[in-house]
Design a protein around this motif. Structure first.
Motif, PDB file in Angstrom:
ATOM      1  N   HIS A   1       0.818  -1.218   0.000  1.00 38.85           N
ATOM      2  CA  HIS A   1       0.000   0.000   0.000  1.00 38.85           C
ATOM      3  C   HIS A   1       0.852   1.269   0.000  1.00 38.85           C
ATOM      4  O   HIS A   1       0.617   2.185  -0.795  1.00 38.85           O
ATOM      5  CB  HIS A   1      -0.935  -0.006   1.218  1.00 38.85           C
ATOM      6  CG  HIS A   1      -1.750   1.242   1.370  1.00 38.85           C
ATOM      7  ND1 HIS A   1      -2.695   1.634   0.441  1.00 38.85           N
ATOM      8  CD2 HIS A   1      -1.748   2.201   2.349  1.00 38.85           C
ATOM      9  CE1 HIS A   1      -3.260   2.766   0.837  1.00 38.85           C
ATOM     10  NE2 HIS A   1      -2.700   3.126   1.995  1.00 38.85           N
ATOM     11  N   LYS A   2       1.856   1.328   0.860  1.00 37.65           N
ATOM     12  CA  LYS A   2       2.669   2.542   0.957  1.00 37.65           C
ATOM     13  C   LYS A   2       3.424   2.826  -0.330  1.00 37.65           C
ATOM     14  O   LYS A   2       3.523   3.979  -0.770  1.00 37.65           O
ATOM     15  CB  LYS A   2       3.652   2.427   2.127  1.00 37.65           C
ATOM     16  CG  LYS A   2       2.991   2.511   3.497  1.00 37.65           C
ATOM     17  CD  LYS A   2       4.022   2.487   4.610  1.00 37.65           C
ATOM     18  CE  LYS A   2       3.358   2.607   5.972  1.00 37.65           C
ATOM     19  NZ  LYS A   2       4.360   2.574   7.079  1.00 37.65           N
ATOM     20  N   GLU A   3       3.954   1.781  -0.953  1.00 37.80           N
ATOM     21  CA  GLU A   3       4.678   1.968  -2.212  1.00 37.80           C
ATOM     22  C   GLU A   3       3.747   2.487  -3.304  1.00 37.80           C
ATOM     23  O   GLU A   3       4.119   3.363  -4.093  1.00 37.80           O
ATOM     24  CB  GLU A   3       5.322   0.662  -2.661  1.00 37.80           C
ATOM     25  CG  GLU A   3       6.454   0.171  -1.760  1.00 37.80           C
ATOM     26  CD  GLU A   3       5.981  -0.786  -0.672  1.00 37.80           C
ATOM     27  OE1 GLU A   3       6.769  -1.666  -0.288  1.00 37.80           O
ATOM     28  OE2 GLU A   3       4.832  -0.643  -0.210  1.00 37.80           O
ATOM     29  N   HIS A   4       2.542   1.970  -3.342  1.00 37.13           N
ATOM     30  CA  HIS A   4       1.588   2.418  -4.347  1.00 37.13           C
ATOM     31  C   HIS A   4       1.160   3.865  -4.092  1.00 37.13           C
ATOM     32  O   HIS A   4       1.109   4.671  -5.028  1.00 37.13           O
ATOM     33  CB  HIS A   4       0.370   1.490  -4.376  1.00 37.13           C
ATOM     34  CG  HIS A   4       0.592   0.239  -5.162  1.00 37.13           C
ATOM     35  ND1 HIS A   4       0.049   0.030  -6.405  1.00 37.13           N
ATOM     36  CD2 HIS A   4       1.330  -0.877  -4.891  1.00 37.13           C
ATOM     37  CE1 HIS A   4       0.423  -1.152  -6.865  1.00 37.13           C
ATOM     38  NE2 HIS A   4       1.197  -1.730  -5.949  1.00 37.13           N
ATOM     39  N   ILE A   5       0.864   4.178  -2.864  1.00 39.44           N
ATOM     40  CA  ILE A   5       0.452   5.555  -2.530  1.00 39.44           C
ATOM     41  C   ILE A   5       1.531   6.549  -2.935  1.00 39.44           C
ATOM     42  O   ILE A   5       1.232   7.635  -3.471  1.00 39.44           O
ATOM     43  CB  ILE A   5       0.148   5.677  -1.020  1.00 39.44           C
ATOM     44  CG1 ILE A   5      -1.188   5.000  -0.695  1.00 39.44           C
ATOM     45  CG2 ILE A   5       0.124   7.132  -0.581  1.00 39.44           C
ATOM     46  CD1 ILE A   5      -2.404   5.661  -1.319  1.00 39.44           C
ATOM     47  N   ALA A   6       2.784   6.191  -2.719  1.00 44.07           N
ATOM     48  CA  ALA A   6       3.887   7.089  -3.068  1.00 44.07           C
ATOM     49  C   ALA A   6       3.961   7.362  -4.563  1.00 44.07           C
ATOM     50  O   ALA A   6       4.502   8.389  -4.991  1.00 44.07           O
ATOM     51  CB  ALA A   6       5.211   6.497  -2.578  1.00 44.07           C
ATOM     52  N   ALA A   7       3.412   6.443  -5.369  1.00 48.34           N
ATOM     53  CA  ALA A   7       3.494   6.576  -6.826  1.00 48.34           C
ATOM     54  C   ALA A   7       2.172   6.991  -7.464  1.00 48.34           C
ATOM     55  O   ALA A   7       2.085   7.085  -8.693  1.00 48.34           O
ATOM     56  CB  ALA A   7       3.947   5.240  -7.428  1.00 48.34           C
ATOM     57  N   TYR A   8       1.158   7.242  -6.637  1.00 44.30           N
ATOM     58  CA  TYR A   8      -0.201   7.437  -7.161  1.00 44.30           C
ATOM     59  C   TYR A   8      -0.603   8.894  -7.371  1.00 44.30           C
ATOM     60  O   TYR A   8      -1.770   9.164  -7.620  1.00 44.30           O
ATOM     61  CB  TYR A   8      -1.203   6.744  -6.245  1.00 44.30           C
ATOM     62  CG  TYR A   8      -1.436   5.279  -6.576  1.00 44.30           C
ATOM     63  CD1 TYR A   8      -0.550   4.566  -7.376  1.00 44.30           C
ATOM     64  CD2 TYR A   8      -2.542   4.590  -6.088  1.00 44.30           C
ATOM     65  CE1 TYR A   8      -0.763   3.226  -7.677  1.00 44.30           C
ATOM     66  CE2 TYR A   8      -2.769   3.259  -6.391  1.00 44.30           C
ATOM     67  CZ  TYR A   8      -1.876   2.587  -7.177  1.00 44.30           C
ATOM     68  OH  TYR A   8      -2.087   1.252  -7.488  1.00 44.30           O
ATOM     69  N   GLY A   9       0.340   9.813  -7.307  1.00 47.42           N
ATOM     70  CA  GLY A   9       0.028  11.202  -7.619  1.00 47.42           C
ATOM     71  C   GLY A   9       0.420  12.169  -6.516  1.00 47.42           C
ATOM     72  O   GLY A   9       0.373  11.839  -5.329  1.00 47.42           O
TER      73      GLY A   9
END
Length: 404
Positions: free
Chosen positions: A325-333
């Motif tokens: 989740h954290k890795e995705h959030i960092a790349a999600y905008g």
């Protein structure tokens, strides 16, 4: 609408590249050496729009083999688009037929001034809705003169992931819901909102009709038709929950193609709004307060998810997405923390949760998918300013290639 053949009606003894003076009460262009071209009433009534949209193939025999290609790329901001045009001597049906080109990367925050040349590689082509005819829009990515992708070239890595044998075998489909806000020029305030004030409470604006509820529909409908003309796989449009906010959907489509489609659809939208004197904002929270933000919900399925028993595959994919989740959030905008607050149909940015038909979840499963036992999932976390190359390839990598 006037005929595009009107140039045949020019009457002139010679062609000269001279400065031109035009009298409002005259039927002639007067050249600085006294030569003139007489205009008929049809030409004098042509609008700037008509002139900008001349069909070059009909204008003169010497232009029958002239075509315009508008090269588009993402600049150093990772969000803003740039473009420039070049003349082609032949019609093009595949990006491999196009030449590479270059630009000044020091003016786009992508290269130093003493080594500023960046090379554009054509990757996808679309019909040009602004020029019509056989003219095209070209989505490009950017490389150094040595052929290495520059740091802001996110398409390169996405293409590697989507060409991986395991990913190819799963045939990933993506459908992206692009929300955006139309803003009043020079005011940084949503279209339809009173200057310095706020509209009525949210509720009446979603999928609304009426001059007191739907603001900017001409821009939205023009964009919809222009995308269809261009060949973009656009699925639909609707007014969103916040006044002045709209959405269009791209896909579902395979692999990297919806990403190219989304970037070119953004380009077309900004160009149309430019002509209307309106700003398009992809900020995930353009106005602070009790109003919805703007996202880019990303719908995703694989071959296994679409097959019988696919719901179990979807649930396993959700487990993987939760672990990263954290890795995705960092790349999600950028600025997504202002949108993902746990309110206004979002999950809190620090919390991962999934649910059926739950618009307050990080990942939503639709009722139809639950009922059928197969289908797709919706990742509701990406912000409106997300990079689709990054988001889609990351979802595919996490759910297909990552082995926790």
């Amino acid at each position: 609408m006037f005929s595009t053949n009107f140039l045949h009606k020019f009457r002139a003894t010679k062609n000269h590249n001279q400065n031109i003076a035009i009298s409002q009460n005259s039927d002639s262009f007067i050249f600085n050496k006294g030569r003139s071209i007489t205009l008929d009433s049809e030409l004098r009534n042509m609008s700037l729009f008509d002139l900008l949209n001349l069909d070059l193939s009909d204008s003169h025999k010497t232009n029958k083999s002239k075509f315009i290609a508008e090269y588009i790329w993402i600049d150093g901001s990772g969000m803003n688009l740039r473009s420039k045009a070049r003349t082609l001597q032949y019609p093009v049906t595949d990006p491999s037929q196009l030449p590479k080109w270059n630009y000044d990367g020091s003016s786009t925050d992508q290269a130093p001034g003493d080594d500023s040349e960046v090379i554009l590689y054509p990757q996808a082509i679309y019909k040009d809705p602004f020029r019509g005819g056989n003219h095209i829009l070209v989505m490009c990515d950017a490389y150094t003169p040595a052929g290495e992708p520059i740091p802001t070239n996110t398409r390169f890595n996405a293409a590697k992931i989507f060409s991986h044998p395991e990913v190819l075998a799963e045939e990933p489909w993506f459908g992206i819901e692009q929300e955006y806000t139309l803003m009043q020029k020079n005011l940084n305030w949503p279209l339809g909102w009173p200057i310095g004030g706020y509209p009525g409470p949210q509720g009446p604006y979603y999928c609304s009709v009426g001059a007191d509820k739907a603001f900017g529909r001409d821009i939205v409908n023009s964009h919809y038709k222009a995308c269809l003309y261009a060949g973009i796989n656009i699925g639909g449009i609707n007014a969103e929950v916040m006044a002045g906010q709209w959405e269009f959907q791209v896909g579902p489509a395979l692999g990297i193609s919806p990403c190219d489609d989304l970037w070119v659809a953004r380009y077309i939208l900004v160009r149309i709004a430019e002509a209307a004197g309106v700003i398009v904002s992809f900020d995930p929270k353009p106005v602070e307060g009790d109003s919805n933000g703007a996202g880019a919900h990303t719908n995703y399925s694989t071959k296994s998810m679409r097959a019988e028993g696919g719901l179990q595959v979807i649930k396993k994919a959700i487990e993987k997405l939760g672990k990263r989740h954290k890795e995705h959030i960092a790349a999600y905008g950028e600025g997504n923390e202002r949108r993902l607050t746990g309110e206004h149909e979002t999950a809190d940015i620090n919390t991962f949760k999934s649910g059926v038909a739950d618009r307050g979840a990080s990942i939503r499963i639709g009722r139809e998918t639950e009922k059928a036992g197969k289908g797709y999932l919706e990742d509701r976390r990406p912000s409106s300013n997300m990079d689709p190359y990054v988001v889609t390839s990351m979802i595919a990598e996490t759910t297909i290639l990552w082995k926790p």
